[in-house]
Write an enzyme that holds these catalytic residues in place. Sequence first.
Site, PDB file in Angstrom:
ATOM      1  N   GLY A 264       1.623   6.917   0.142  1.00 50.08           N
ATOM      2  CA  GLY A 264       1.183   5.439  -0.126  1.00 50.08           C
ATOM      3  C   GLY A 264       0.647   5.362   1.208  1.00 50.08           C
ATOM      4  O   GLY A 264       0.648   4.260   1.633  1.00 50.08           O
TER       5      GLY A 264
ATOM      6  N   PRO B 217      12.949  -2.097   6.218  1.00 55.49           N
ATOM      7  CA  PRO B 217      11.802  -3.192   6.942  1.00 55.49           C
ATOM      8  C   PRO B 217      12.288  -4.537   5.753  1.00 55.49           C
ATOM      9  O   PRO B 217      12.390  -4.717   4.721  1.00 55.49           O
ATOM     10  CB  PRO B 217      10.937  -2.819   6.958  1.00 55.49           C
TER      11      PRO B 217
ATOM     12  N   ARG C 288      -5.195   5.868  -4.980  1.00 49.13           N
ATOM     13  CA  ARG C 288      -6.312   5.510  -4.891  1.00 49.13           C
ATOM     14  C   ARG C 288      -7.037   6.639  -4.563  1.00 49.13           C
ATOM     15  O   ARG C 288      -7.759   5.999  -3.326  1.00 49.13           O
ATOM     16  CB  ARG C 288      -6.275   4.234  -4.899  1.00 49.13           C
TER      17      ARG C 288
ATOM     18  N   TYR D 246      15.271  -3.019  -8.115  1.00 49.68           N
ATOM     19  CA  TYR D 246      14.448  -2.720  -6.983  1.00 49.68           C
ATOM     20  C   TYR D 246      15.654  -2.269  -5.707  1.00 49.68           C
ATOM     21  O   TYR D 246      15.360  -1.243  -5.389  1.00 49.68           O
ATOM     22  CB  TYR D 246      13.579  -3.773  -6.423  1.00 49.68           C
TER      23      TYR D 246
ATOM     24  N   LYS E 269      16.734   1.351  -4.097  1.00 43.67           N
ATOM     25  CA  LYS E 269      16.719   1.474  -1.962  1.00 43.67           C
ATOM     26  C   LYS E 269      17.759   1.302  -1.484  1.00 43.67           C
ATOM     27  O   LYS E 269      17.829   2.291  -0.906  1.00 43.67           O
ATOM     28  CB  LYS E 269      15.750  -0.334  -1.457  1.00 43.67           C
TER      29      LYS E 269
ATOM     30  N   SER F 136      14.705   0.131   2.788  1.00 46.35           N
ATOM     31  CA  SER F 136      14.317  -1.657   3.156  1.00 46.35           C
ATOM     32  C   SER F 136      15.677  -2.116   2.853  1.00 46.35           C
ATOM     33  O   SER F 136      16.529  -2.200   2.463  1.00 46.35           O
ATOM     34  CB  SER F 136      13.577  -2.216   1.439  1.00 46.35           C
TER      35      SER F 136
HETATM   36  P1  NAP Z   1       1.805  -2.270  -0.593  1.00 41.10           P
HETATM   37  O1  NAP Z   1       0.998  -2.403   0.576  1.00 41.10           O
HETATM   38  O2  NAP Z   1       1.605  -1.982  -1.614  1.00 41.10           O
HETATM   39  O3  NAP Z   1       1.600   0.194  -0.369  1.00 41.10           O
HETATM   40  C1  NAP Z   1       2.351   0.931  -1.268  1.00 41.10           C
HETATM   41  C2  NAP Z   1       1.990   2.193  -1.376  1.00 41.10           C
HETATM   42  O4  NAP Z   1       2.140   2.819  -2.409  1.00 41.10           O
HETATM   43  C3  NAP Z   1      -0.092   2.348  -1.863  1.00 41.10           C
HETATM   44  O5  NAP Z   1       0.139   3.354  -0.940  1.00 41.10           O
HETATM   45  C4  NAP Z   1       0.281   3.211  -3.154  1.00 41.10           C
HETATM   46  O6  NAP Z   1      -0.388   3.207  -3.168  1.00 41.10           O
HETATM   47  C5  NAP Z   1       1.372   3.853  -2.729  1.00 41.10           C
HETATM   48  N1  NAP Z   1       2.281   4.617  -4.140  1.00 41.10           N
HETATM   49  C6  NAP Z   1       2.371   3.289  -5.065  1.00 41.10           C
HETATM   50  N2  NAP Z   1       3.238   3.847  -6.419  1.00 41.10           N
HETATM   51  C7  NAP Z   1       2.329   5.272  -6.290  1.00 41.10           C
HETATM   52  C8  NAP Z   1       2.983   5.880  -6.500  1.00 41.10           C
HETATM   53  N3  NAP Z   1       3.273   6.272  -7.746  1.00 41.10           N
HETATM   54  N4  NAP Z   1       2.353   7.486  -6.420  1.00 41.10           N
HETATM   55  C9  NAP Z   1       1.803   7.258  -4.511  1.00 41.10           C
HETATM   56  N5  NAP Z   1       1.136   7.093  -4.308  1.00 41.10           N
HETATM   57  C10 NAP Z   1       1.788   5.041  -4.997  1.00 41.10           C
HETATM   58  O7  NAP Z   1       3.412  -1.868  -0.076  1.00 41.10           O
HETATM   59  P2  NAP Z   1       3.590  -1.582   1.281  1.00 41.10           P
HETATM   60  O8  NAP Z   1       4.440  -2.836   1.399  1.00 41.10           O
HETATM   61  O9  NAP Z   1       3.199  -0.773   2.100  1.00 41.10           O
HETATM   62  O10 NAP Z   1       5.091  -0.593   0.903  1.00 41.10           O
HETATM   63  C11 NAP Z   1       5.316   0.789   1.046  1.00 41.10           C
HETATM   64  C12 NAP Z   1       6.827   0.946   0.948  1.00 41.10           C
HETATM   65  O11 NAP Z   1       7.925   0.135   1.999  1.00 41.10           O
HETATM   66  C13 NAP Z   1       7.393   1.275  -0.083  1.00 41.10           C
HETATM   67  O12 NAP Z   1       8.452   2.171  -0.098  1.00 41.10           O
HETATM   68  C14 NAP Z   1       8.331  -0.816  -0.082  1.00 41.10           C
HETATM   69  O13 NAP Z   1       9.738  -0.474  -1.211  1.00 41.10           O
HETATM   70  C15 NAP Z   1       8.955  -0.627   0.993  1.00 41.10           C
HETATM   71  N6  NAP Z   1       9.383  -1.867   1.617  1.00 41.10           N
HETATM   72  C16 NAP Z   1       7.995  -2.769   1.575  1.00 41.10           C
HETATM   73  C17 NAP Z   1       8.209  -4.333   2.507  1.00 41.10           C
HETATM   74  C18 NAP Z   1       7.409  -5.446   2.394  1.00 41.10           C
HETATM   75  O14 NAP Z   1       7.902  -6.959   2.406  1.00 41.10           O
HETATM   76  N7  NAP Z   1       6.520  -4.915   1.946  1.00 41.10           N
HETATM   77  C19 NAP Z   1       9.612  -4.419   2.462  1.00 41.10           C
HETATM   78  C20 NAP Z   1      10.916  -3.126   2.642  1.00 41.10           C
HETATM   79  C21 NAP Z   1      10.637  -2.223   2.005  1.00 41.10           C
HETATM   80  P3  NAP Z   1      -1.871   3.547  -4.557  1.00 41.10           P
HETATM   81  O15 NAP Z   1      -1.694   2.227  -5.150  1.00 41.10           O
HETATM   82  O16 NAP Z   1      -2.975   4.268  -4.367  1.00 41.10           O
HETATM   83  O17 NAP Z   1      -1.009   4.747  -5.321  1.00 41.10           O
END
Ligand code: NAP
Length: 251
Positions: free
Chosen positions: A9, A182, A35, A152, A156, A139
């Site tokens: 990711g 986070p 991507r 979701y 997690k 998370s």
């Molecule tokens: P984000 O900006 O949407 O980034 C998600 C990343 O995961 C992107 O690079 C996406 O890339 C990749 N991804 C999603 N599905 C995928 C798949 N099937 N195969 C390969 N890559 C995949 O979101 P983020 O906030 O950085 O999230 C990162 C992690 O943090 C996640 O595990 C999320 O659950 C966790 N998290 C986020 C938050 C929050 O508030 N943002 C809070 C707690 C935990 P592509 O689309 O290019 O594949």
Amino acid sequence: MSRIALITGASAGIGEACARLFAEQGYNLILLARRTEKLEALAETFRIKYGIEVRTLTADVAKKEDVLQLEGLADDWKKVDVLINNAGLSQGLDPIQEGNTEDWDTMIDTNVKGLLYITRVVSPWMVKRKSGHIINIGSIAGKETYANGNVYCATKHAVDSLNKAMRIDLLPFGVKVTGIHPGAVETEFSEVRFKGDIDRAKKVYEGFEPLHAQDIAEAIWFAVNRPAHVNINDMLIMPTAQANTTHLVKN
Ligand code: NAP
């Protein structure tokens, strides 16, 4: 060869911030996401700016055959020091009785099975070298459950459980395992959750200062750089304006 980090990711949000920080610090990187163009653009920037080596892999972590492409890396690239299991997403925010089962499949396949498929390939490389550090991105949703967060939150919670389980299984081999949990981080996360509804996504972060992806990258950097005898098991990191999943102060 420099130290190597494999980040899933890596094309956006927390993964991209980690890639930037580790690149800046001289790590060679394996960047994985779906991507290709985003990964290639980052890789080129890092090569020019930091003189590091970067491999990109276009892969959907939920597809075993995609993940198995990692086996094709040259042996030197299999000496992964840090694996950041970050790829993940949320889809929808509906009560269980109205949930979209396709969304459920996507979340379970990506957040749980995807993390497992990647770990299944990379952890034996670490076991063989008796060295390595796995960072699992959980998370606050893996510590608590909030209204309409059902599946979701369940994925997690599964990551939280796997984090503990991996630590036990990898203990004899000196492989460290850290869970990073986070609260609200402003990334593409809400845009993905609400399927491109940018206005709805923006509202999530209005009226308070959410965490920035860089904040999480820095916490991971801290965990990775402890002395050999120290492991950070778990970090729960929140915006100052957020106490838990239900208490958030907005202006
Ligand atoms: P984000 O900006 O949407 O980034 C998600 C990343 O995961 C992107 O690079 C996406 O890339 C990749 N991804 C999603 N599905 C995928 C798949 N099937 N195969 C390969 N890559 C995949 O979101 P983020 O906030 O950085 O999230 C990162 C992690 O943090 C996640 O595990 C999320 O659950 C966790 N998290 C986020 C938050 C929050 O508030 N943002 C809070 C707690 C935990 P592509 O689309 O290019 O594949």
